[in-house]
Design a protein around this motif. Structure first.
Motif, short mmCIF file in Angstrom:
data_model
loop_
_atom_site.label_atom_id
_atom_site.label_comp_id
_atom_site.label_asym_id
_atom_site.label_seq_id
_atom_site.Cartn_x
_atom_site.Cartn_y
_atom_site.Cartn_z
N GLY A 98 4.78 34.64 36.58
CA GLY A 98 5.06 35.93 37.21
C GLY A 98 4.62 36.05 38.65
N THR A 99 3.83 35.10 39.15
CA THR A 99 3.39 35.18 40.54
C THR A 99 4.54 34.84 41.47
OG1 THR A 99 2.59 32.89 40.50
CG2 THR A 99 0.99 34.62 39.97
N PRO A 100 4.58 35.50 42.61
CA PRO A 100 5.69 35.23 43.54
C PRO A 100 5.56 33.85 44.19
CG PRO A 100 4.16 36.79 44.51
CD PRO A 100 3.69 36.55 43.10
N SER A 101 6.68 33.24 44.44
CA SER A 101 6.66 31.97 45.16
C SER A 101 6.66 32.26 46.67
CB SER A 101 7.84 31.09 44.77
OG SER A 101 9.05 31.75 45.01
N LYS A 102 6.43 31.21 47.43
CA LYS A 102 6.35 31.34 48.88
C LYS A 102 7.42 30.48 49.53
CE LYS A 102 1.38 31.73 48.43
NZ LYS A 102 0.15 30.99 48.46
N LEU A 103 7.76 30.83 50.74
CA LEU A 103 8.74 30.06 51.50
C LEU A 103 8.30 28.60 51.61
CD1 LEU A 103 11.29 29.76 53.21
CD2 LEU A 103 9.93 30.49 55.18
N SER A 104 7.02 28.36 51.81
CA SER A 104 6.52 26.98 51.95
C SER A 104 6.79 26.17 50.69
CB SER A 104 5.03 26.98 52.27
OG SER A 104 4.29 27.59 51.24
N GLU A 105 6.79 26.80 49.52
CA GLU A 105 7.09 26.10 48.27
C GLU A 105 8.57 25.74 48.17
OE1 GLU A 105 3.76 27.96 45.29
OE2 GLU A 105 5.50 29.22 45.80
N ILE A 106 9.41 26.63 48.65
CA ILE A 106 10.85 26.36 48.65
C ILE A 106 11.15 25.20 49.60
CG2 ILE A 106 13.15 27.32 49.06
CD1 ILE A 106 11.63 28.55 46.64
N VAL A 107 10.54 25.22 50.77
CA VAL A 107 10.72 24.15 51.75
C VAL A 107 10.23 22.82 51.16
CG1 VAL A 107 9.95 23.28 53.99
CG2 VAL A 107 10.69 25.65 53.76
N ALA A 108 9.07 22.84 50.49
CA ALA A 108 8.55 21.63 49.86
C ALA A 108 9.49 21.13 48.77
CB ALA A 108 7.16 21.89 49.30
N ALA A 109 10.11 22.04 48.04
CA ALA A 109 11.07 21.65 47.00
C ALA A 109 12.28 20.96 47.62
CB ALA A 109 11.51 22.87 46.19
N PHE A 110 12.76 21.47 48.75
CA PHE A 110 13.86 20.80 49.45
C PHE A 110 13.43 19.41 49.92
CE2 PHE A 110 15.86 25.10 50.37
CZ PHE A 110 16.97 24.86 49.58
N ASP A 111 12.22 19.29 50.45
CA ASP A 111 11.72 17.98 50.87
C ASP A 111 11.68 17.01 49.68
OD1 ASP A 111 11.36 18.57 53.57
OD2 ASP A 111 9.27 19.19 53.30
N GLY A 112 11.22 17.49 48.54
CA GLY A 112 11.17 16.65 47.34
C GLY A 112 12.54 16.24 46.87
N ALA A 113 13.50 17.15 46.92
CA ALA A 113 14.87 16.83 46.50
C ALA A 113 15.50 15.80 47.43
CB ALA A 113 15.72 18.10 46.47
N ILE A 114 15.24 15.93 48.71
CA ILE A 114 15.77 14.97 49.69
C ILE A 114 15.18 13.59 49.45
CG2 ILE A 114 15.81 14.36 52.14
CD1 ILE A 114 15.82 17.49 52.65
N LEU A 115 13.87 13.52 49.33
CA LEU A 115 13.20 12.23 49.13
C LEU A 115 13.60 11.59 47.81
CD1 LEU A 115 11.14 10.15 50.09
CD2 LEU A 115 9.38 11.51 48.97
N ALA A 116 13.59 12.36 46.74
CA ALA A 116 13.97 11.82 45.43
C ALA A 116 15.41 11.32 45.43
CB ALA A 116 13.79 12.89 44.35
N GLY A 117 16.28 12.08 46.02
CA GLY A 117 17.69 11.68 46.06
C GLY A 117 17.91 10.39 46.82
N TYR A 118 17.28 10.26 47.97
CA TYR A 118 17.42 9.01 48.73
C TYR A 118 16.80 7.84 47.98
CZ TYR A 118 19.43 11.04 52.94
OH TYR A 118 20.27 11.64 53.84
N ASN A 119 15.67 8.07 47.29
CA ASN A 119 15.08 7.00 46.49
C ASN A 119 15.99 6.57 45.36
OD1 ASN A 119 12.69 6.47 47.86
ND2 ASN A 119 11.60 8.13 46.83
N ILE A 120 16.61 7.54 44.69
CA ILE A 120 17.54 7.22 43.61
C ILE A 120 18.71 6.41 44.15
CG2 ILE A 120 19.24 8.22 42.02
CD1 ILE A 120 17.20 10.53 41.61
N LEU A 121 19.27 6.84 45.26
CA LEU A 121 20.40 6.12 45.84
C LEU A 121 19.99 4.72 46.29
CD1 LEU A 121 22.04 8.98 47.93
CD2 LEU A 121 22.85 8.01 45.77
N TYR A 122 18.82 4.59 46.88
CA TYR A 122 18.35 3.29 47.37
C TYR A 122 18.12 2.33 46.20
CZ TYR A 122 15.40 -0.28 49.43
OH TYR A 122 14.87 -1.49 49.82
#
Length: 100
Positions: A60-84
């Motif tokens: 129930g606690t609110p998320s923060k913009l920094s967490e959303i940005v970190a999630a995008f960073d994680g998705a980018i890194l994970a995706g490139y690792n999977i493709l590589y």
């Protein structure tokens, strides 16, 4: 990453148990350039008044913009690792890959 679609990164057991092949992933579901664009957009236009639109955590606690940005960073890194790591010597990637 299309985890709710058949063929997403879904495990063989637990709350998000898959009904299809386990840990099977279609690289076409991932678009790192889009995640990078979304992240850049947020950084450029975000205002405090938009915080009300962020999703809440399961407790129930609110998320923060920094967490959303970190999630995008994680998705980018994970995706490139999977493709590589799933690409052939020629650089091509199969239409379905196993990830665990």
């Amino acid at each position: 990453k299309a985890g709710s679609q058949w063929g997403g990164l879904t495990p063989p057991g637990g709350r998000f148990k898959t009904l299809g092949p386990e840990w099977c992933y279609n690289p076409a579901y991932f678009a790192p350039a889009h995640y990078r664009t979304f992240k850049k957009f947020l950084a450029q236009v975000w205002e405090d008044r938009f915080d009300a639109y962020l999703p809440h955590h399961l407790d129930g606690t609110p998320s923060k913009l920094s967490e959303i940005v970190a999630a995008f960073d994680g998705a980018i890194l994970a995706g490139y690792n999977i493709l590589y790591y799933s690409s052939c010597d020629s650089g091509t990637v199969s239409n379905w890959v196993g990830v665990m």
